[in-house]
Design a protein around this motif. Structure first.
Motif, PDB file in Angstrom:
ATOM      1  N   ARG A 380      42.909  51.338  39.456  1.00 44.10           N
ATOM      2  CA  ARG A 380      42.190  51.263  40.721  1.00 44.10           C
ATOM      3  C   ARG A 380      43.177  51.005  41.854  1.00 44.10           C
ATOM      4  NH1 ARG A 380      37.720  53.492  38.969  1.00 44.10           N
ATOM      5  NH2 ARG A 380      36.703  52.867  40.923  1.00 44.10           N
ATOM      6  N   ALA A 506      36.391  46.234  42.336  1.00 44.11           N
ATOM      7  CA  ALA A 506      36.932  47.452  41.738  1.00 44.11           C
ATOM      8  C   ALA A 506      35.946  48.605  41.760  1.00 44.11           C
ATOM      9  CB  ALA A 506      37.368  47.169  40.303  1.00 44.11           C
ATOM     10  N   ASN A 509      36.770  49.460  45.517  1.00 50.05           N
ATOM     11  CA  ASN A 509      38.235  49.523  45.637  1.00 50.05           C
ATOM     12  C   ASN A 509      38.742  48.720  46.831  1.00 50.05           C
ATOM     13  OD1 ASN A 509      38.378  51.171  43.355  1.00 50.05           O
ATOM     14  ND2 ASN A 509      38.211  53.045  44.562  1.00 50.05           N
TER      15      ASN A 509
END
Length: 558
Positions: A380, A506, A509
């Motif tokens: 990520r 995540a 992001n």
């Protein structure tokens, strides 16, 4: 093949008798009159007794040389360095690890450029060997093949080097005796080969095979095996074929080839170091590659491999069922790889994969495309007011996809490690380890010791760790590295204070600190850059020349 075709790079010894005193030098190392008429193939060996990853590579170099000789060339073996991350991790010595990538690239370029080799075979074992070898060969842009030294076999009770690091944390918690730790230490590393999970060495070897710069199968072979000997011999011969066809690294290392490498790394659940190294390799051949390319590719590529550190299986077990070739064929048939990319076989990727069979029906290591471990990338790329120019996380989903906690700030890896082991670090903490970036460290150390200690103490899902340093391929848990700008450059990570609220998301992001722009600006006004930790030598040179981690941490950027 005419002499002009054979000798493309103006070696000091191509001229006839009476014109090249250098011929006398090579006679002393075994050249005959006939050898002077042959293409010279430099065999770059990373042999060393510093680490089991490289202890067998002298033998492999001789096999590669024999392959080139049998195909009509004249091989010349030379050495470059390696270091051992597994030994250096958690110490000041680890600051030299990433630096070694540049030293390897520089030394291959220097030796091969000076001696005028027509082609190159480079053989690497430990983590930085792979990108270092590729960068050195690519700078010269002469027909080249990379050979991976191969993976180690599992230790007793399915252990490996990460088992040793995590045993230290388990002992600190009281869950493991010193005798048990010693038993793991004595048996986890049974012989030659690189660390046995989908850690950085196996990740980068797989990426390079997917890119087309090593022969099919090279990335998934046991270090001590007939298949690895055959791979080396074939690599020597392959360089001669590349010379005949005038195929060079820049013909192979295209933007599409880098996308293939990213795709395979994601499918395998590979190391965050792949981001750093692929950016650096792309820079070497002037291919535009950015962090956002990992985001773009990652949206459509699933994680399919149940491999350590976050999974169950080791590389040797993947080798036993066919390596990465069946996986690549699956990805190609699904439209996830560029099949028209040229490779070191002289054929396209699709041609190489045409006759590859699938995995055995009863295997559990590689999932089907419709039954992924994770539907999109575990790598990520995070942005936010804590990482304006990007950070890299390894989130498999097993540790969750969202974490909010309070900052506990450390100015070095050693300081953080002590507080983890003595119980100071507790659930809900976000460990902030700063001034460990490429320039600030200098050297961008891996945080394997702290992450392993966290896992060993059973805090893997309860504690997050963020850093401007990086992580070993063996690290797992809720970890974010490569935070840029780094602390030494006055990045926001330098401004974090104990007790600040940090959020890692995540899914969106994002990595953010719960502070206003005004407060961050106020803290920056009061911030003073630290004094350089080294003023002479290789670390000082690295600190003065290295680029941001978001640009690959290269040392030759304009």
């Amino acid at each position: 093949m005419t002499n002009d075709k054979r000798r493309r790079f103006s070696s000091p010894v191509v001229d006839g008798i009476g014109k090249s005193p250098g011929r006398a030098m090579l006679r002393a190392v075994g050249f005959t009159d006939e050898d002077f008429k042959k293409p010279q193939v430099g065999i770059a060996s990373t042999w060393s007794m510093l680490t089991p990853c490289n202890m067998h590579i002298d033998q492999l170099a001789r096999e590669a040389g024999a392959g080139a000789d049998d195909a009509g060339g004249k091989s010349v073996i030379f050495n470059t360095i390696t270091v051992s991350d597994g030994i250096a991790n958690g110490t000041e010595g680890m600051k030299y690890s990433l630096v070694s990538r540049e030293v390897i690239a520089d030394s291959i370029e220097t030796a091969a450029g000076c001696e005028g080799f027509d082609g190159i075979v480079a053989i690497g074992g430990c983590d930085k060997n792979m990108p270092g070898c590729i960068m050195g060969m690519a700078r010269l842009n002469r027909p080249s093949v990379f050979v991976y030294g191969g993976t180690i076999r599992p230790g007793a009770n399915h252990t490996d080097i990460i088992s040793v690091f995590e045993a230290v944390g388990a002992h600190a918690k009281g869950d493991m005796s010193l005798i048990e730790v010693k038993q793991i230490e004595e048996t986890a590393i049974p012989g030659p080969g690189s660390c046995g999970g989908m850690y950085t060495a196996n990740t980068m070897a797989s990426a390079i095979e997917a890119m087309g710069m090593s022969l099919p199968g090279s990335s998934a072979q046991d270090a001590v095996s007939q298949s690895k000997v055959d791979d080396c011999r074939a690599a020597g011969a392959a360089v001669m074929n590349l010379l005949e066809k005038d195929i060079k690294p820049t013909d192979i290392m295209t933007r599409s080839a880098f996308e293939n490498a990213i795709t395979v790394v994601i499918a395998l659940g590979g190391s965050t170091n792949a981001v750093l190294h692929l950016l650096a390799m792309a820079h070497t051949v002037d291919v535009e590659l950015t962090l956002d390319d990992f985001v773009r590719v990652g949206k459509r590529v699933p994680v399919l491999a149940d491999l350590r550190p976050s999974g169950h299986y080791m590389m040797s077990e993947l080798v036993a069922i066919g390596g990465i070739q069946p996986l690549m064929k699956t990805l190609l048939e699904a439209g996830l790889l560029h099949g028209d990319c040229l490779t070191v076989t002289g054929k396209t990727l699709a041609e190489n994969l045409a006759d590859v069979s699938g995995y055995p029906d009863d295997q559990q290591i590689i999932r089907a495309l419709d039954q992924p471990i994770k539907k999109d990338s575990h790598l990520r790329i995070l942005y936010g007011n804590l990482a304006p120019t990007g950070a890299v996380a390894k989130i498999t989903g097993k540790e969750g996809t969202w974490f909010t906690g309070t900052a506990r700030v450390f100015h070095s890896e050693e300081e953080a490690q002590e507080r983890i082991l003595d119980g100071t670090v507790t659930a809900g903490d976000v460990l902030v380890i700063r001034y460990e970036g490429p320039r600030g460290g200098p050297g961008m150390r891996e945080m394997l010791s702290p992450t392993s200690a966290i896992m060993g103490r059973g805090l893997g899902s309860e504690v997050a760790l963020i850093t401007d340093g990086r992580f070993s391929g063996g690290s797992h848990g809720f970890v974010v590295g490569h935070i840029t700008p780094e602390a030494a450059d006055g990045g926001p990570i330098a401004l974090v204070e104990d007790g600040d609220k940090i959020t890692i998301d995540a899914e969106e992001n994002l990595i953010t600190i719960d502070l206003s722009d005004e407060e961050l600006e106020r803290r920056l006004d009061n911030w003073q850059p630290p004094e350089p930790r080294y003023r002479r030598g290789v670390l000082a040179k690295f600190a003065r020349t290295v680029s941001s981690a978001s640009e690959g941490a290269v040392t030759d950027k304009d």
